[in-house]
Structure formats: structure tokens, C-alpha cells
Design an enzyme around this catalytic site. Structure first.
Site, PDB file in Angstrom:
ATOM      1  N   ILE A 182       0.851  -1.010  -0.111  1.00 26.91           N
ATOM      2  CA  ILE A 182       0.143   0.041  -0.124  1.00 26.91           C
ATOM      3  C   ILE A 182       0.851   1.311   0.166  1.00 26.91           C
ATOM      4  O   ILE A 182       1.677   1.571   1.142  1.00 26.91           O
ATOM      5  CB  ILE A 182      -0.976   0.058   1.170  1.00 26.91           C
ATOM      6  CG1 ILE A 182      -1.886  -1.313   1.303  1.00 26.91           C
ATOM      7  CG2 ILE A 182      -1.684   1.120   1.224  1.00 26.91           C
ATOM      8  CD1 ILE A 182      -2.962  -1.440   2.471  1.00 26.91           C
ATOM      9  N   ASP A 183       0.837   2.024  -1.129  1.00 26.28           N
ATOM     10  CA  ASP A 183       1.796   3.226  -1.452  1.00 26.28           C
ATOM     11  C   ASP A 183       0.864   4.292  -1.141  1.00 26.28           C
ATOM     12  O   ASP A 183       0.129   4.562  -2.219  1.00 26.28           O
ATOM     13  CB  ASP A 183       2.517   2.826  -2.516  1.00 26.28           C
ATOM     14  CG  ASP A 183       3.676   4.017  -2.691  1.00 26.28           C
ATOM     15  OD1 ASP A 183       3.696   4.993  -1.728  1.00 26.28           O
ATOM     16  OD2 ASP A 183       4.139   4.302  -3.761  1.00 26.28           O
TER      17      ASP A 183
END
EC number: 3.4.23.-
Length: 309
Positions: A182-183
Site C-alpha cells: 500500500i503506497d
């Protein structure tokens, strides 16, 4: 024998200062330079006590503990007991890690055993000779820098591990599962539908991708490869062209696909994502294979959620 007390004190002062600094790095504490210097001065005062009537303070374990606790309080303050206890344990951990590293390195490079008439003899030369002092002066900064790098690396991996999720992608009858990161910095969206775009490593899923589409995605010029392609494939109605920008380059294009469904599992919850685009990236996302795709943060917002049994 001459004893240079000022040199010994300065070495201890420097060691204590660097150990406190490494502790602050490990705990992400705000570095107050004056407080660290004062705390290091308190710790190095043990050397002075050894040549005074109060030498028992420097040799007694309780005295050493009291001084180390005082160092931690001066360096980081006392907000609450759990905060103080964490600081003390981290300081001891850093001290034992660096000290153990130096002792281990010392005995690794120095042989102090002899073999005589079938008997092993040991010869302890101590740390007082010039070679040992040179080892301390060179070894301590080296071990300190190595420890600092390892602590920062562990913290970085912990952050990554906390953000790793399981991502399942379904396109018609084809389904595959990847490890996703998750960026929050990924803000790529489809300019037409405004759907969030997740990035996957195409080499991890190449056996699931139609051969013709795979060739197009691996070309440097995606637009040219699509325009010159005269052969169709079963997923051509799902193909999307995603413009993006990188440092030093403009007008870059990413080949994407419209999946039927993307499922994300995180913290015992399942997120079903209907509106998204899967971007096919032709470069490796993680050199250590920690993750195989980059998840857009909006894919976790406003979606249906159910508990995983």
C-alpha cells in the site's frame, strides 16, 4: 606505567555520546544535542571515580546501573514509566550490540592460543597495547555505523511489512494472487474514468497474460506498439492507456487492464474493489521480492468490507 586519564576519559565520553545518539535513532527520539552531551559527560565520569575514594561506584553493578539510568533520564527525559523503561532497555540493547560486535571482531582477528606438547595454552594480551587501542579507535566507529544501518533497515522493513497485503485479481476465467504494498504516494488514476491505478510486476504474472498483450506491454513505446499491432487478442477490449510522468521524462504511457474484480485482504478484512485499473509495469518493483504490486490507497476507501473467518 603512565596513565593518560584525559585520553581515557575522552574515549569514554565519545563512546557514551555515540551510544546515546544510536539509541535516539533506534527509538526515533528527538535529538537534544545539549542533553546528549551532558548525559555522556555523566557516563564518562565513571573513569574519574575509578581514581578517587568513590571507586566503588565505578566497579559496583548497582552503581553502574544508577549512572546509566541517570544518563537516560538526562538524555531523553522522564515523561512516564513506560517511556523511561523503553529508553533504558534500548540503551542497554545498543550498548550490548556495539560492545558485543567489537569483542567478537577482536577475537575473530586475534589469535591468543598456542599448542605445546599436546596442550592448548592461552595468552591474553589485553586491550592496553597500541594495536588494541588502534582497533578500538577504528572498530568502534565501524561497528557503530554498521549498527545504525541495520537498525534503520529493520525499521524500514517493519514499515513495509505493516503495509503488505494479499491482492487477488480476476479477469474473466483467469485469477492470480500477488503480494501488494500500500503506497500512499501512488496517486495514478485513469484520466477518463478516474479509476485508481494499481501497478503490478508483469514478469510475475506473464503466464496469465495473453502473449500478444505481453509483447505490447514490454515495448518501450506502448502507443507505437499498439498502433502497429494488427493482431487482436481476447483482452483487447480491456486495454487502457494510462499517461504518467517521472522525473526527467514526460509523456510516458503505461499499458493497463480493466479487471472484473480485485480483492484485497488486510488485517482480517476483505476489500472488494470493482472500479480500478491494473497497470502492467515492465520493471521489477522490489529487488528482494517483498511485494509484487503497488496498491493505490483509494482502493481501500469506500469499498464493501467483510470479516475474514
Amino acid at each position: 606505567m603512565s596513565i593518560y586519564l584525559d585520553v581515557i576519559w575522552f574515549l569514554n565520553f565519545s563512546f557514551d555520546l555515540f551510544l546515546l545518539l544510536l539509541t535516539s535513532i533506534a527509538l526515533k527520539r528527538k535529538k537534544m544535542k545539549v542533553r546528549l552531551v551532558v548525559a555522556a559527560f555523566i557516563g564518562s565520569s565513571v573513569v574519574l571515580f575509578m581514581f578517587s575514594p568513590y571507586s566503588v561506584i565505578a566497579t559496583n553493578p548497582i552503581g553502574k546501573m544508577v549512572i546509566s539510568i541517570l544518563m537516560v533520564i538526562v538524555a531523553f527525559g522522564f515523561k512516564k514509566f513506560s517511556y523511561f523503561f523503553q529508553n533504558v532497555l534500548a540503551f542497554y540493547f545498543v550498548t550490548f550490540m556495539v560492545g558485543g560486535g567489537m569483542i567478537g571482531t577482536h577475537f575473530f582477528f586475534q589469535s591468543e592460543t598456542n599448542y605445546l606438547d599436546g596442550i592448548f595454552l592461552t595468552n591474553s594480551t589485553g586491550f592496553g597495547h597500541p594495536v588494541s587501542w588502534l582497533f578500538i579507535l577504528i572498530g568502534f566507529p565501524t561497528i557503530w555505523l554498521f549498527s545504525k544501518k541495520q537498525i534503520e533497515g529493520v525499521e524500514s522493513k517493519k514499515i513495509h511489512h505493516d503495509q503488505i497485503v494479499s491482492v487477488s485479481i480476476r479477469i474473466e476465467q483467469t485469477q492470480f494472487t500477488l503480494k501488494g504494498l500500500i503506497d500512499s504516494g501512488n496517486q495514478l488514476v485513469d484520466p477518463i474514468s478516474r479509476s485508481p491505478v494499481m501497478i503490478i510486476d508483469i514478469f510475475k504474472v506473464k503466464e496469465y497474460i495473453p502473449e500478444q498483450l505481453l509483447k505490447q506491454a514490454l515495448q518501450d513505446d506502448v502507443m507505437k506498439s499498439i498502433s502497429e499491432d494488427d493482431q487482436g487478442h481476447e483482452w483487447e477490449h480491456r486495454v487502457r492507456i494510462i499517461p504518467y510522468r517521472v522525473v526527467g521524462k514526460e509523456h510516458q504511457f503505461l499499458l493497463g487492464l480493466k479487471p472484473d474484480e480485485v480483492t484485497i485482504e488486510m488485517n482480517n478484512e476483505t476489500f472488494h474493489v470493482q472500479k480500478t485499473i491494473v497497470g502492467l509495469n515492465r520493471t521489477q518493483l522490489s529487488s528482494e521480492d517483498e511485494y509484487e504490486c503497488i496498491v493505490h490507497p483509494k482502493m481501500l476507501q469506500g469499498q464493501s468490507v467483510q470479516n475474514v473467518s
